[in-house]
Design a protein around this motif. Structure first.
Motif, PDB file in Angstrom:
ATOM      1  N   SER A 257      -4.299  -7.029  -5.385  1.00  0.00           N
ATOM      2  CA  SER A 257      -4.454  -5.586  -5.561  1.00  0.00           C
ATOM      3  C   SER A 257      -3.053  -5.009  -5.704  1.00  0.00           C
ATOM      4  O   SER A 257      -2.149  -5.361  -4.940  1.00  0.00           O
ATOM      5  CB  SER A 257      -5.168  -4.963  -4.358  1.00  0.00           C
ATOM      6  N   ASP A 258      -2.856  -4.128  -6.676  1.00  0.00           N
ATOM      7  CA  ASP A 258      -1.534  -3.524  -6.859  1.00  0.00           C
ATOM      8  C   ASP A 258      -1.092  -2.710  -5.652  1.00  0.00           C
ATOM      9  O   ASP A 258       0.087  -2.724  -5.274  1.00  0.00           O
ATOM     10  CB  ASP A 258      -1.542  -2.608  -8.088  1.00  0.00           C
ATOM     11  N   VAL A 259      -2.024  -1.958  -5.054  1.00  0.00           N
ATOM     12  CA  VAL A 259      -1.649  -1.140  -3.905  1.00  0.00           C
ATOM     13  C   VAL A 259      -1.166  -2.031  -2.770  1.00  0.00           C
ATOM     14  O   VAL A 259      -0.201  -1.713  -2.062  1.00  0.00           O
ATOM     15  CB  VAL A 259      -2.829  -0.252  -3.453  1.00  0.00           C
ATOM     16  N   CYS A 260      -1.825  -3.159  -2.588  1.00  0.00           N
ATOM     17  CA  CYS A 260      -1.402  -4.148  -1.606  1.00  0.00           C
ATOM     18  C   CYS A 260      -0.013  -4.689  -1.970  1.00  0.00           C
ATOM     19  O   CYS A 260       0.866  -4.846  -1.110  1.00  0.00           O
ATOM     20  CB  CYS A 260      -2.425  -5.274  -1.570  1.00  0.00           C
ATOM     21  N   ALA A 261       0.221  -4.943  -3.262  1.00  0.00           N
ATOM     22  CA  ALA A 261       1.515  -5.447  -3.718  1.00  0.00           C
ATOM     23  C   ALA A 261       2.626  -4.428  -3.477  1.00  0.00           C
ATOM     24  O   ALA A 261       3.771  -4.807  -3.183  1.00  0.00           O
ATOM     25  CB  ALA A 261       1.445  -5.808  -5.198  1.00  0.00           C
ATOM     26  N   VAL A 262       2.316  -3.152  -3.588  1.00  0.00           N
ATOM     27  CA  VAL A 262       3.308  -2.108  -3.284  1.00  0.00           C
ATOM     28  C   VAL A 262       3.768  -2.237  -1.833  1.00  0.00           C
ATOM     29  O   VAL A 262       4.958  -2.115  -1.517  1.00  0.00           O
ATOM     30  CB  VAL A 262       2.723  -0.708  -3.556  1.00  0.00           C
ATOM     31  N   GLY A 263       2.833  -2.502  -0.925  1.00  0.00           N
ATOM     32  CA  GLY A 263       3.188  -2.718   0.470  1.00  0.00           C
ATOM     33  C   GLY A 263       4.056  -3.948   0.657  1.00  0.00           C
ATOM     34  O   GLY A 263       4.989  -3.957   1.470  1.00  0.00           O
TER      35      GLY A 263
END
Length: 345
Positions: A257-263
């Motif tokens: 997930s991109d949002v997870c990757a941002v973290g």
């Protein structure tokens, strides 16, 4: 105390739905004998029908409902924009409801939208792996569709629904294959919550690609986390804490997930770990900000606006079509997009 419709139904010995149709002017007819019995019970008990409820029972409103897991997540925000823009072009308003990825909340939302007589419901979050939760949601949607409502889904929600189906499994396989092709072997994967079907689909794609290189999930580092920024930070923190003698740090982290990757990127930056010099990072979805991160995020491009728009289009065309028309599945291709976070400028 006012007499309720439920009391009338029990007195007449009929279901609540039958009592409602008999008294509220629904387009679905009730047999003369049953209708007379319901009206007699209503008169005997002194039931006063609700005029707004009668009006809503006669026809659906110019509104559709869209159920999202997290409206703050750019993935769902893009889906919602595609859906609301298409609805607006058709002269419809959109009610966007946030479920938090909780099947009980989703069930309540479906029942509320049914009561509001919305024209269509779009399920824009992943389906659930829990059979009991799925059965309860399916039952509520069956009641809604029996009264003329249309239902479409984005991603897999089970059989029986018109569905916009991006290739989650194929996309995850293609990106994993690309990372392995770049020479990354100490791979870490951050998978999504087990309660979502999309998590299983994406992880299956990773497994497919690993097998092509003679690897298994047991030979890589694997963490599960919520598809959120906090989930990504915590998961990569656990991965780093688990490294040491005999267990080297991963060369690349694939967050599904991109949002997870941002973290993940935020946590590595805070720890002074260079991306991609020390650890490469990839995501999944290609949310609008993915290309603007520093470094720009390697990911799988999902046509998010198109997915939301097509879901509404399927729902509106289903209303115009014969109810017996077979279920339609619109399959959309996805593709890996390599950027600087994995060493590809």
């Amino acid at each position: 105390m006012a007499v309720t419709l439920g009391q009338v139904a029990r007195h007449a010995g009929v279901s609540l739905a039958t009592a409602s149709r008999a008294l509220n002017g629904s387009a679905r007819t009730v047999g003369d004998g049953l209708a007379a019995r319901v009206r007699a019970s209503a008169e005997e008990l002194g039931y006063l029908p609700n005029a707004p409820a009668q009006a809503l029972a006669r026809a659906s409103t110019a509104t559709i409902g869209v159920l999202l897991h997290d409206i703050a997540d750019p993935y769902f925000g893009a889906l919602a924009k595609g859906a609301t823009d298409t609805a607006a072009d058709a002269g419809l308003l959109t009610m966007v409801l946030n479920t938090g990825g909780d099947p009980e909340v989703e069930l309540r939302c479906i029942r509320m939208l049914h009561a509001q007589r919305v024209r269509a419901i779009v399920l824009a979050g992943s389906g659930y792996t829990d059979p009991a939760a799925t059965a309860a949601i399916d039952a509520a949607l069956s009641l809604y569709r029996a009264e003329g409502g249309a239902v479409t889904a984005v991603t897999d929600h089970g059989d029986g629904y018109d569905t916009v189906l991006p290739d989650n499994r194929g996309g995850a396989a293609a990106l994993t294959r690309a990372l392995l092709g770049q020479g990354y072997r100490r791979l870490a994967v951050i998978a999504g919550p087990a309660r979502f079907r999309v998590s299983a689909e994406r992880l299956a794609g990773v497994t497919d690609a690993l097998a092509e290189f003679g690897l298994t999930l047991g030979q890589i580092l694997l963490e599960q986390a919520e598809f959120s920024r906090t989930g990504g930070r915590e998961a990569v923190g656990r991965l780093l804490a688990a490294t040491g003698p005999g267990r080297e740090r991963p060369e690349a982290v694939l967050a599904l997930s991109d949002v997870c990757a941002v973290g993940v990127l935020a946590e590595l930056r805070e720890r002074g770990i260079d991306v991609p010099g020390e650890i490469a990072v990839a995501g999944f979805d290609d949310i609008p900000l993915a290309a603007d991160l520093a470094p720009a995020l390697t990911t799988v491009r999902m046509p998010l606006l198109e997915m939301g728009a097509e879901a509404v289009g399927l729902a509106l065309s289903r209303q115009a079509a014969a109810r017996s028309e077979p279920v339609r599945v619109l399959r959309l291709p996805v593709e890996p997009t390599l950027r600087a976070s994995t060493g590809t400028p």
